[in-house]
Motif scaffolding. Sequence first.
Motif, PDB file in Angstrom:
ATOM      1  N   ASP D  24      18.035 -23.852 -23.458  1.00 54.25           N
ATOM      2  CA  ASP D  24      17.056 -24.922 -23.696  1.00 54.25           C
ATOM      3  C   ASP D  24      16.718 -25.025 -25.183  1.00 54.25           C
ATOM      4  O   ASP D  24      16.470 -26.113 -25.709  1.00 54.25           O
ATOM      5  CB  ASP D  24      15.743 -24.636 -22.934  1.00 54.25           C
ATOM      6  N   VAL D 124      12.295 -28.660 -24.090  1.00 54.89           N
ATOM      7  CA  VAL D 124      11.539 -27.618 -23.397  1.00 54.89           C
ATOM      8  C   VAL D 124      10.178 -27.358 -24.058  1.00 54.89           C
ATOM      9  O   VAL D 124       9.245 -26.886 -23.401  1.00 54.89           O
ATOM     10  CB  VAL D 124      12.364 -26.308 -23.324  1.00 54.89           C
ATOM     11  N   ASN D 126       8.126 -29.678 -25.118  1.00 56.26           N
ATOM     12  CA  ASN D 126       7.223 -30.620 -24.464  1.00 56.26           C
ATOM     13  C   ASN D 126       6.931 -30.187 -23.028  1.00 56.26           C
ATOM     14  O   ASN D 126       5.787 -30.269 -22.557  1.00 56.26           O
ATOM     15  CB  ASN D 126       7.853 -32.017 -24.445  1.00 56.26           C
ATOM     16  N   GLU D 127       7.950 -29.700 -22.360  1.00 56.18           N
ATOM     17  CA  GLU D 127       7.803 -29.257 -20.974  1.00 56.18           C
ATOM     18  C   GLU D 127       6.755 -28.146 -20.869  1.00 56.18           C
ATOM     19  O   GLU D 127       5.897 -28.164 -19.985  1.00 56.18           O
ATOM     20  CB  GLU D 127       9.167 -28.737 -20.512  1.00 56.18           C
ATOM     21  N   GLN D 130       3.357 -29.529 -21.447  1.00 58.44           N
ATOM     22  CA  GLN D 130       2.854 -30.263 -20.279  1.00 58.44           C
ATOM     23  C   GLN D 130       2.222 -29.331 -19.250  1.00 58.44           C
ATOM     24  O   GLN D 130       1.225 -29.683 -18.610  1.00 58.44           O
ATOM     25  CB  GLN D 130       3.993 -31.057 -19.614  1.00 58.44           C
ATOM     26  N   ARG D 131       2.795 -28.153 -19.087  1.00 59.79           N
ATOM     27  CA  ARG D 131       2.225 -27.201 -18.118  1.00 59.79           C
ATOM     28  C   ARG D 131       0.767 -26.908 -18.445  1.00 59.79           C
ATOM     29  O   ARG D 131      -0.056 -26.734 -17.568  1.00 59.79           O
ATOM     30  CB  ARG D 131       2.995 -25.871 -18.172  1.00 59.79           C
TER      31      ARG D 131
END
Lengths: 168, 168, 168, 168
Positions: D24, D124, D126-127, D130-131
Motif C-alpha cells: 500500500d 492508504v 486517506n483510508e 477515515q477510520r
Amino acid sequence: MEERKELCDIVVEALENIGVNIEDLVVIVYDLQRKYNEDISMEDCEENLLKVFEKREVINTVLTGLAIDKMVQEGKFPEPIQSVIKRDDGLYGVDEILPLGIVNLYGTIGLTNFGYLDKEKPGVINEIDQRKKDGHQVTTFTDDILAAIVAAAAARIAHGQRLQEENK
Amino acid sequence: MEERKELCDIVVEALENIGVNIEDLVVIVYDLQRKYNEDISMEDCEENLLKVFEKREVINTVLTGLAIDKMVQEGKFPEPIQSVIKRDDGLYGVDEILPLGIVNLYGTIGLTNFGYLDKEKPGVINEIDQRKKDGHQVTTFTDDILAAIVAAAAARIAHGQRLQEENK
Amino acid sequence: MEERKELCDIVVEALENIGVNIEDLVVIVYDLQRKYNEDISMEDCEENLLKVFEKREVINTVLTGLAIDKMVQEGKFPEPIQSVIKRDDGLYGVDEILPLGIVNLYGTIGLTNFGYLDKEKPGVINEIDQRKKDGHQVTTFTDDILAAIVAAAAARIAHGQRLQEENK
Amino acid sequence: MEERKELCDIVVEALENIGVNIEDLVVIVYDLQRKYNEDISMEDCEENLLKVFEKREVINTVLTGLAIDKMVQEGKFPEPIQSVIKRDDGLYGVDEILPLGIVNLYGTIGLTNFGYLDKEKPGVINEIDQRKKDGHQVTTFTDDILAAIVAAAAARIAHGQRLQEENK
C-alpha cells in the motif's frame, strides 16, 4: 478562553505532580537571560514563562510528553518500545523531537536555547534526569519538555517588547 | 563522484581562505565527544568531519553561507538587508536557520549539539565571532556554519558504527 | 514600531519590484483555506498576510532570499555556488531550508502548508518558477519564499481567533 | 545488526497489525516519484522503503507513534490529553511534529514531500484517516507516520545513487 485558562492550570498542576515548581524553572530562565540583560527581574521571567503556557501547542506538547513518561512508568506501552523509552537510549531521539513543537514557535533563539539546555541540564532539569538514571522514575520526555519550556520563555524575553508588538 | 570530491576540496579551501583549518574544528569535535567516549581519537574525529563534507547538502550550505558573508563584506547586498546582516542583529535569525540543512541530516543529536555550540562558541568558533565584533570581517553566517559542521561530525560519531551500517 | 512599519513596506515594494502583487498571494491563501472554512473572505486573507509581514524574522528571511536571487542574477556570487544556485539543482535544498524561519513560527500547520505549496506551486508561485525554467530570471529562493509567506498566512487563519488571543 | 533486523520486522508487523501492507505504501511512493523519473520501478520503490525501515530513529518514531494511538484507543492516556488526541483537533499538532524525526534525515525533499502527503492523503493514508473520522479507530499519529515513511522513501529515491555513495 475559559477552557484555555483551565488547560494552563492543568499544566502547572501536572508539573507539580512530578515535583517541579514554576519557581524551579523561573530560576533557570533568569540565569540564562541575565548574561544578555542585567536589568531582568525574576518577575519578568515568571511572567514570560506563564505566557508560554498559554499557547495551545505548548500545552498539548507538555501534556503528551508527561503522559508518555507516565504510561511507560506504569509499564503500559507495548514492547519493544516500552523498554526503549524506559532506558532512554542515546539514539532514541523522539524525546528531543517532540519539544520542537514548543521551541520552533519562538524562532531560532528558542531552538538554540533548547540545544544548549539539553546538554547543560541546569537545576531541576538535571534533577529530573537523575531520577531516570537512578531508576526511580521514567523521565525520558520530561527533562526535554522542561528544557523546551525554559528555552521558549528565554527566547520570548530576548524578542522582548518587539515580539509582543509583532505577534499581535 | 569525481565532481563531489572536487566540491569537498573547495569547502576545505574555502574554509582555509578565511583562516579556518580542519584541525581547529577537529579539536572541538574531540572535546565535545570525549565526555561520552574516552576511547575516541583525534583521527576518528577528523575522519568523521571529512565524511560530513562529502554530503552534497552540507557542501551547498557551507558554500552558500560563506558566500553571503563575503558579499556582505564587500558591501554588495542591497539595503536594508546589507546592514542587518553586517551587524548580525540578535533577532536576525537567518544565520541559525541555514545550518539546519546540515544538522538535521544527523538526527536530534546534531540539532542539540548545534544549539549548544551556538551558545558556547568554543575555540575557532569564538575567534570567528570576535572578528565580527571587532568590525574586521563579516562572519554572521560563518560562525554558525562552523558550529553546524562540528555538531554534525560529533553526532556522526555518537551514532557510530551503528549509523555507518544503517545509512548504507 | 516606526522602523518595523517601514521594513514591512520595503517587503511589499521588494515583491512588487519582481512583479508579485499582494493580491496574487491573497488569492492562493484564499483557495488554500476555503476548503476548511467557507465563510472566509478575501479581506480576511489579506489582513492575515499583512500581519505575517510584520514579524521581524519574516521580513529578514524574505529580504535575504530575494537578495540572494538578485545577486546570483547579476552573477556576483563566487563559483561554484553561483552556478549551483542559478540552475537550482534538485538537490540544492538551501532554498527550502531558509523559509523554515518563516513557517516554523506558525506551528506545524505552517510547515505542512509549505510542503504542499512547494510541490503544487499554484498561481504566481508557478509563474515565478517558470521564469527560472525559461532562463529569464534567477528565482531559486523567490518561489519558496512566496510559498512560505502564503503557508504562514493560511496557518495564521487556521489558528484563527484562538491564536490571536494566545499570541499576545 | 541482528537486533536491528528484528526491530525492522517488528515495524512491518506493527503496520500489518493495523491493516497496512508494505505494498500500500510502495504504490504511493511510486506515484509520487513517477512524475520526476519515468524509469522507476515498483521494485526500486519497495527497496528504498525497506531501507528507510532500517534506520533506528525511523523505527523508534514509528513504534512510538503507533503505540500512542493504541494506548489512546484503549482509553489509557490521562485526561484531558486522552480526549484531545482521540479527536485529533486541527490545532493538536504533535502528530505532525513526531514524523520530523523521520523526514529530516532525508533533507528538505523529505520535508516538503511530507507536507504534501499530509495534505493530499493519497491511498492508504486517506483510508487510515477515515477510520478516525468514522470513529472506528484512533489513528491520530498513524496517518502522519505513514506519510513520513512514504516521504522519506521518495526522498531517498530522489537523492538516488548520489546519496547512496555520499551516505557511506
